[in-house]
Design a protein around this motif. Structure first.
Motif, PDB file in Angstrom:
ATOM      1  N   LEU A  63       3.052  -6.428   8.579  1.00 53.40           N
ATOM      2  CA  LEU A  63       3.084  -4.991   8.855  1.00 53.40           C
ATOM      3  C   LEU A  63       4.512  -4.483   8.982  1.00 53.40           C
ATOM      4  CD1 LEU A  63       0.091  -4.549  11.336  1.00 53.40           C
ATOM      5  CD2 LEU A  63       0.170  -4.084   8.892  1.00 53.40           C
ATOM      6  N   LEU A  64       5.385  -5.291   9.594  1.00 49.53           N
ATOM      7  CA  LEU A  64       6.794  -4.900   9.656  1.00 49.53           C
ATOM      8  C   LEU A  64       7.375  -4.858   8.250  1.00 49.53           C
ATOM      9  CD1 LEU A  64       9.345  -4.223  11.229  1.00 49.53           C
ATOM     10  CD2 LEU A  64       9.777  -6.681  11.478  1.00 49.53           C
ATOM     11  N   ALA A  65       7.031  -5.846   7.429  1.00 52.80           N
ATOM     12  CA  ALA A  65       7.497  -5.844   6.045  1.00 52.80           C
ATOM     13  C   ALA A  65       7.000  -4.597   5.316  1.00 52.80           C
ATOM     14  CB  ALA A  65       7.009  -7.108   5.330  1.00 52.80           C
ATOM     15  N   ARG A  66       5.773  -4.172   5.621  1.00 54.52           N
ATOM     16  CA  ARG A  66       5.230  -2.981   4.953  1.00 54.52           C
ATOM     17  C   ARG A  66       6.046  -1.739   5.264  1.00 54.52           C
ATOM     18  NH1 ARG A  66      -0.945  -1.957   5.838  1.00 54.52           N
ATOM     19  NH2 ARG A  66      -0.375  -0.943   7.804  1.00 54.52           N
ATOM     20  N   VAL A  67       6.412  -1.527   6.536  1.00 57.49           N
ATOM     21  CA  VAL A  67       7.194  -0.332   6.849  1.00 57.49           C
ATOM     22  C   VAL A  67       8.590  -0.422   6.250  1.00 57.49           C
ATOM     23  CG1 VAL A  67       5.882   0.198   8.943  1.00 57.49           C
ATOM     24  CG2 VAL A  67       7.972  -1.157   9.124  1.00 57.49           C
ATOM     25  N   MET A  68       9.124  -1.647   6.126  1.00 56.33           N
ATOM     26  CA  MET A  68      10.427  -1.808   5.496  1.00 56.33           C
ATOM     27  C   MET A  68      10.355  -1.577   3.991  1.00 56.33           C
ATOM     28  SD  MET A  68      11.694  -5.140   7.693  1.00 56.33           S
ATOM     29  CE  MET A  68      13.224  -5.340   6.798  1.00 56.33           C
ATOM     30  N   MET A  69       9.227  -1.917   3.375  1.00 54.94           N
ATOM     31  CA  MET A  69       9.069  -1.733   1.934  1.00 54.94           C
ATOM     32  C   MET A  69       8.974  -0.272   1.524  1.00 54.94           C
ATOM     33  SD  MET A  69       6.541  -4.763   0.587  1.00 54.94           S
ATOM     34  CE  MET A  69       6.765  -4.251  -1.106  1.00 54.94           C
ATOM     35  N   THR A  70       8.659   0.591   2.459  1.00 58.29           N
ATOM     36  CA  THR A  70       8.535   2.011   2.119  1.00 58.29           C
ATOM     37  C   THR A  70       9.856   2.611   1.654  1.00 58.29           C
ATOM     38  OG1 THR A  70       9.046   2.758   4.378  1.00 58.29           O
ATOM     39  CG2 THR A  70       6.713   2.313   3.854  1.00 58.29           C
TER      40      THR A  70
ATOM     41  N   VAL B 263      -3.280  -1.940 -10.499  1.00 59.91           N
ATOM     42  CA  VAL B 263      -2.309  -2.752  -9.759  1.00 59.91           C
ATOM     43  C   VAL B 263      -2.748  -4.202  -9.862  1.00 59.91           C
ATOM     44  CG1 VAL B 263      -1.214  -3.183  -7.541  1.00 59.91           C
ATOM     45  CG2 VAL B 263      -1.866  -0.848  -8.159  1.00 59.91           C
ATOM     46  N   TRP B 264      -1.891  -5.026 -10.446  1.00 59.31           N
ATOM     47  CA  TRP B 264      -2.234  -6.426 -10.666  1.00 59.31           C
ATOM     48  C   TRP B 264      -1.814  -7.266  -9.457  1.00 59.31           C
ATOM     49  CZ3 TRP B 264      -5.251  -7.082 -14.741  1.00 59.31           C
ATOM     50  CH2 TRP B 264      -5.177  -6.154 -15.774  1.00 59.31           C
TER      51      TRP B 264
ATOM     52  N   LEU C 233       0.800  -1.229   0.000  1.00 67.06           N
ATOM     53  CA  LEU C 233       0.000   0.000   0.000  1.00 67.06           C
ATOM     54  C   LEU C 233       0.837   1.287   0.000  1.00 67.06           C
ATOM     55  CD1 LEU C 233      -3.045  -0.862   2.287  1.00 67.06           C
ATOM     56  CD2 LEU C 233      -3.108  -0.163  -0.107  1.00 67.06           C
ATOM     57  N   PRO C 234       1.917   1.391   0.785  1.00 65.13           N
ATOM     58  CA  PRO C 234       2.672   2.648   0.782  1.00 65.13           C
ATOM     59  C   PRO C 234       3.369   2.953  -0.543  1.00 65.13           C
ATOM     60  CG  PRO C 234       3.161   1.356   2.751  1.00 65.13           C
ATOM     61  CD  PRO C 234       2.433   0.461   1.797  1.00 65.13           C
ATOM     62  N   ILE C 235       3.576   1.934  -1.379  1.00 67.40           N
ATOM     63  CA  ILE C 235       4.283   2.156  -2.640  1.00 67.40           C
ATOM     64  C   ILE C 235       3.383   1.893  -3.840  1.00 67.40           C
ATOM     65  CG2 ILE C 235       6.534   1.633  -1.616  1.00 67.40           C
ATOM     66  CD1 ILE C 235       6.358  -1.132  -2.994  1.00 67.40           C
ATOM     67  N   ILE C 236       2.078   1.941  -3.631  1.00 65.95           N
ATOM     68  CA  ILE C 236       1.147   1.536  -4.682  1.00 65.95           C
ATOM     69  C   ILE C 236       1.260   2.421  -5.925  1.00 65.95           C
ATOM     70  CG2 ILE C 236      -0.837   2.920  -3.918  1.00 65.95           C
ATOM     71  CD1 ILE C 236      -2.530   0.337  -4.417  1.00 65.95           C
ATOM     72  N   SER C 237       1.579   3.701  -5.732  1.00 66.22           N
ATOM     73  CA  SER C 237       1.699   4.600  -6.887  1.00 66.22           C
ATOM     74  C   SER C 237       2.906   4.241  -7.748  1.00 66.22           C
ATOM     75  CB  SER C 237       1.806   6.055  -6.421  1.00 66.22           C
ATOM     76  OG  SER C 237       2.961   6.244  -5.616  1.00 66.22           O
ATOM     77  N   ARG C 238       3.900   3.591  -7.141  1.00 64.89           N
ATOM     78  CA  ARG C 238       5.109   3.233  -7.883  1.00 64.89           C
ATOM     79  C   ARG C 238       4.936   1.961  -8.701  1.00 64.89           C
ATOM     80  NH1 ARG C 238       9.459   2.898  -3.251  1.00 64.89           N
ATOM     81  NH2 ARG C 238       8.327   4.205  -1.775  1.00 64.89           N
ATOM     82  N   ILE C 239       4.012   1.103  -8.286  1.00 62.67           N
ATOM     83  CA  ILE C 239       3.892  -0.190  -8.964  1.00 62.67           C
ATOM     84  C   ILE C 239       2.668  -0.277  -9.869  1.00 62.67           C
ATOM     85  CG2 ILE C 239       5.079  -1.308  -7.043  1.00 62.67           C
ATOM     86  CD1 ILE C 239       2.432  -2.458  -6.141  1.00 62.67           C
ATOM     87  N   ALA C 240       1.822   0.765  -9.863  1.00 63.32           N
ATOM     88  CA  ALA C 240       0.633   0.756 -10.715  1.00 63.32           C
ATOM     89  C   ALA C 240       1.040   0.864 -12.184  1.00 63.32           C
ATOM     90  CB  ALA C 240      -0.292   1.906 -10.341  1.00 63.32           C
TER      91      ALA C 240
END
Length: 272
Positions: free
Chosen positions: A173-180, A134-135, A122-129
């Motif tokens: 959730l930890l992975a999500r903050v790291m993915m940012t 988003v597939w 979700l935090p990087i959704i604009s980058r992967i669309a």
């Protein structure tokens, strides 16, 4: 026996980060809510723990730093630049970024009904669309690498996140903050309500993040976690940094004394 592998904790204190290491996060005179003139630094490669009894200002500290509450005075710097953070989204894009893992994964973290991969990206959704779309396959492919870093099995990425155990939700959730891509993480009680195996996975992910040059500030309600994970540990009492310990000085009896307002060797409220 429960998790199918050894879950021994490292009992040695973490080696100190050199004073010459760059300061990633600097808090100066921060006041707001119960907080009163809180100041400290977190350096690159450093894991700093916060210990506090309930209601001593830990929530105000994290929420103010990330822009969910407004400071009365003082402020923060990210990589040496004064930061006016109005929201968690703004914090992600300031300097090398500041990302927040909230306290309650059910009400503040997960988006129930969405897949685990969707929650993670979700935090990087604009980058992967692609063309505004988003597939799901793209979500899972991008989430896979970070899922491995927190030992979240790939098969869980396609499950709805509310179908996962609490421990696997916390890994996601930890992975999500790291993915940012943020290089400084604020983690509020990151292993609350998870099993011993999940705790070890989270500890290793945090240690590796710091070893790779990231910075971590975390609050924990579990004293062993602070002893084994933190390079330095600060104790909040009455909304202030009452004591600070590092290296071998971080031990449970010492922290317990500071939690109730008794810090051996404290100078001006701060234990050396």
């Amino acid at each position: 026996m429960m998790v199918g592998r050894s879950a021994r904790e490292t009992t040695a204190s973490q080696p100190l980060v050199a004073d010459s290491a760059p300061v990633a996060l600097s808090v100066r005179g921060l006041s707001g809510g119960i907080l009163r003139d809180v100041s400290f630094d977190v350096r690159r490669g450093e894991i700093v723990g916060i210990a506090a009894l309930e209601g001593q200002g830990q929530r105000d500290l994290f929420r103010t730093m990330i822009g969910l509450s407004k400071a009365k005075s003082g402020g923060i710097e990210i990589d040496g630049v004064p930061a006016q953070i109005a929201s968690p989204g703004a914090a992600l894009h300031f300097g090398n970024g500041l990302a927040y893992l909230p306290e309650d994964r059910k009400s503040e973290g997960i988006f129930a009904g969405l897949s685990t991969a969707s929650n993670m990206v979700l935090p990087i959704i604009s980058r992967i669309a692609q063309g505004g779309v988003v597939w799901p396959a793209s979500e899972r492919r991008i989430a896979k690498k970070t899922a491995e870093a927190v030992e979240l099995q790939e098969r869980y990425l396609q499950f709805k996140i509310d179908e996962l155990s609490g421990g696997n939700q916390q890994k996601a959730l930890l992975a999500r903050v790291m993915m940012t891509g943020a290089r400084t993480l604020l983690l509020f009680d990151p292993t609350r309500g998870v099993d011993v195996g999940t705790k070890q996975s989270i500890y290793e992910a945090i240690r590796k993040f710091a070893a790779d040059g990231g910075s971590v500030l975390f609050y924990s309600s579990e004293l062993p976690e602070l002893v084994h994970l933190a390079h330095r540990c600060m104790v909040l009492y009455g909304g202030r940094v009452f004591a600070e310990y590092q290296g071998d000085a971080i031990d449970e009896p010492t922290i317990v004394g500071a939690l109730i307002g008794h810090a051996a060797g404290a100078v001006n409220g701060v234990a050396a």
